[in-house]
Design a protein around this motif. Structure first.
Motif, PDB file in Angstrom:
ATOM      1  N   VAL A 121     -47.570-105.540 -31.698  1.00 20.33           N
ATOM      2  CA  VAL A 121     -48.644-105.454 -30.701  1.00 20.33           C
ATOM      3  C   VAL A 121     -49.545-106.688 -30.744  1.00 20.33           C
ATOM      4  CG1 VAL A 121     -50.700-104.149 -30.013  1.00 20.33           C
ATOM      5  CG2 VAL A 121     -48.593-102.949 -30.583  1.00 20.33           C
ATOM      6  N   LYS A 122     -49.875-107.162 -31.929  1.00 24.03           N
ATOM      7  CA  LYS A 122     -50.793-108.311 -32.005  1.00 24.03           C
ATOM      8  C   LYS A 122     -50.186-109.570 -31.378  1.00 24.03           C
ATOM      9  CE  LYS A 122     -49.689-109.734 -36.712  1.00 24.03           C
ATOM     10  NZ  LYS A 122     -50.240-109.934 -38.052  1.00 24.03           N
ATOM     11  N   LYS A 123     -48.863-109.650 -31.298  1.00 24.50           N
ATOM     12  CA  LYS A 123     -48.198-110.806 -30.685  1.00 24.50           C
ATOM     13  C   LYS A 123     -48.324-110.797 -29.155  1.00 24.50           C
ATOM     14  CE  LYS A 123     -46.359-112.779 -34.321  1.00 24.50           C
ATOM     15  NZ  LYS A 123     -46.604-114.147 -34.695  1.00 24.50           N
ATOM     16  N   LEU A 124     -48.784-109.687 -28.579  1.00 29.07           N
ATOM     17  CA  LEU A 124     -48.962-109.598 -27.131  1.00 29.07           C
ATOM     18  C   LEU A 124     -50.283-110.192 -26.658  1.00 29.07           C
ATOM     19  CD1 LEU A 124     -47.641-105.972 -26.469  1.00 29.07           C
ATOM     20  CD2 LEU A 124     -46.476-108.120 -25.963  1.00 29.07           C
ATOM     21  N   ALA A 125     -51.131-110.601 -27.578  1.00 25.42           N
ATOM     22  CA  ALA A 125     -52.420-111.187 -27.207  1.00 25.42           C
ATOM     23  C   ALA A 125     -52.205-112.351 -26.245  1.00 25.42           C
ATOM     24  CB  ALA A 125     -53.156-111.664 -28.464  1.00 25.42           C
ATOM     25  N   TRP A 126     -53.075-112.395 -25.229  1.00 29.06           N
ATOM     26  CA  TRP A 126     -52.924-113.431 -24.197  1.00 29.06           C
ATOM     27  C   TRP A 126     -54.296-113.800 -23.675  1.00 29.06           C
ATOM     28  CZ3 TRP A 126     -53.112-113.254 -18.604  1.00 29.06           C
ATOM     29  CH2 TRP A 126     -52.565-114.384 -17.984  1.00 29.06           C
ATOM     30  N   LYS A 127     -54.586-115.078 -23.651  1.00 29.54           N
ATOM     31  CA  LYS A 127     -55.901-115.579 -23.257  1.00 29.54           C
ATOM     32  C   LYS A 127     -56.966-114.853 -24.067  1.00 29.54           C
ATOM     33  CE  LYS A 127     -54.600-117.372 -18.764  1.00 29.54           C
ATOM     34  NZ  LYS A 127     -54.905-117.425 -17.348  1.00 29.54           N
ATOM     35  N   SER A 128     -57.923-114.193 -23.431  1.00 29.96           N
ATOM     36  CA  SER A 128     -58.989-113.530 -24.190  1.00 29.96           C
ATOM     37  C   SER A 128     -58.694-112.062 -24.470  1.00 29.96           C
ATOM     38  CB  SER A 128     -60.321-113.650 -23.433  1.00 29.96           C
ATOM     39  OG  SER A 128     -60.239-112.975 -22.193  1.00 29.96           O
ATOM     40  N   ALA A 129     -57.532-111.560 -24.032  1.00 24.97           N
ATOM     41  CA  ALA A 129     -57.183-110.146 -24.242  1.00 24.97           C
ATOM     42  C   ALA A 129     -56.471-109.975 -25.583  1.00 24.97           C
ATOM     43  CB  ALA A 129     -56.284-109.651 -23.116  1.00 24.97           C
ATOM     44  N   THR A 130     -56.815-108.917 -26.296  1.00 21.27           N
ATOM     45  CA  THR A 130     -56.130-108.617 -27.555  1.00 21.27           C
ATOM     46  C   THR A 130     -54.742-108.057 -27.253  1.00 21.27           C
ATOM     47  OG1 THR A 130     -56.858-106.310 -27.664  1.00 21.27           O
ATOM     48  CG2 THR A 130     -58.355-107.975 -28.600  1.00 21.27           C
ATOM     49  N   VAL A 181     -53.436-105.800 -23.942  1.00 20.88           N
ATOM     50  CA  VAL A 181     -52.268-106.160 -23.141  1.00 20.88           C
ATOM     51  C   VAL A 181     -51.252-105.021 -23.166  1.00 20.88           C
ATOM     52  CG1 VAL A 181     -50.313-107.741 -22.905  1.00 20.88           C
ATOM     53  CG2 VAL A 181     -52.600-108.634 -23.409  1.00 20.88           C
ATOM     54  N   ALA A 182     -50.986-104.459 -24.354  1.00 19.83           N
ATOM     55  CA  ALA A 182     -50.033-103.359 -24.477  1.00 19.83           C
ATOM     56  C   ALA A 182     -50.458-102.170 -23.636  1.00 19.83           C
ATOM     57  CB  ALA A 182     -49.874-102.946 -25.937  1.00 19.83           C
ATOM     58  N   THR A 183     -51.747-101.861 -23.627  1.00 18.80           N
ATOM     59  CA  THR A 183     -52.268-100.756 -22.836  1.00 18.80           C
ATOM     60  C   THR A 183     -52.039-101.006 -21.357  1.00 18.80           C
ATOM     61  OG1 THR A 183     -53.945-100.294 -24.519  1.00 18.80           O
ATOM     62  CG2 THR A 183     -54.348 -99.410 -22.313  1.00 18.80           C
ATOM     63  N   LYS A 184     -52.287-102.229 -20.900  1.00 18.19           N
ATOM     64  CA  LYS A 184     -52.075-102.580 -19.479  1.00 18.19           C
ATOM     65  C   LYS A 184     -50.593-102.484 -19.106  1.00 18.19           C
ATOM     66  CE  LYS A 184     -56.260-103.403 -18.199  1.00 18.19           C
ATOM     67  NZ  LYS A 184     -56.933-102.538 -17.257  1.00 18.19           N
ATOM     68  N   VAL A 185     -49.719-102.900 -20.009  1.00 14.52           N
ATOM     69  CA  VAL A 185     -48.271-102.806 -19.744  1.00 14.52           C
ATOM     70  C   VAL A 185     -47.891-101.354 -19.566  1.00 14.52           C
ATOM     71  CG1 VAL A 185     -45.973-103.130 -20.751  1.00 14.52           C
ATOM     72  CG2 VAL A 185     -47.657-104.990 -20.865  1.00 14.52           C
TER      73      VAL A 185
END
Length: 100
Positions: free
Chosen positions: A80-89, A93-97
């Motif tokens: 999950v931590k590898k999904l961080a993008w720009k200012s989002a943790t 990001v995982a929750t949005k996916v």
């Protein structure tokens, strides 16, 4: 192609206007790209389609990669931590996916 379980799966027709008809050959190419075979198929069936219709002329024959009938399944693991993008943790990001 037929020996591998592929070939023409369906034939569809759409009338675009009083004088224009679209005939679509839906082809299962199995695991191959199949472009050369599909081009040959389109060229080879054109006279038969013209004969069945009995009027007009056959226009262009187009190979399309529009794959509205194709489905695939993929499974993978990403921390999950590898999904961080720009200012989002990564968790955001995982929750949005998952919401998508």
């Amino acid at each position: 192609m037929v020996k591998r379980g592929g070939g023409v799966d369906d034939i569809r027709m759409r009338q675009l206007s009083q004088s224009m008809l679209v005939v679509e050959l839906l082809v299962n190419v199995c695991e191959s790209m199949g472009a050369n075979v599909i081009n040959s198929l389109a060229e080879g069936t054109a006279p038969y389609i013209a004969d069945i219709i009995g009027q007009g002329k056959v226009g262009i024959r187009i190979l399309s990669n529009l794959c509205t009938e194709r489905r695939t399944l993929s499974e993978f693991t990403i921390p999950v931590k590898k999904l961080a993008w720009k200012s989002a943790t990564g968790l955001q990001v995982a929750t949005k996916v998952l919401e998508a």
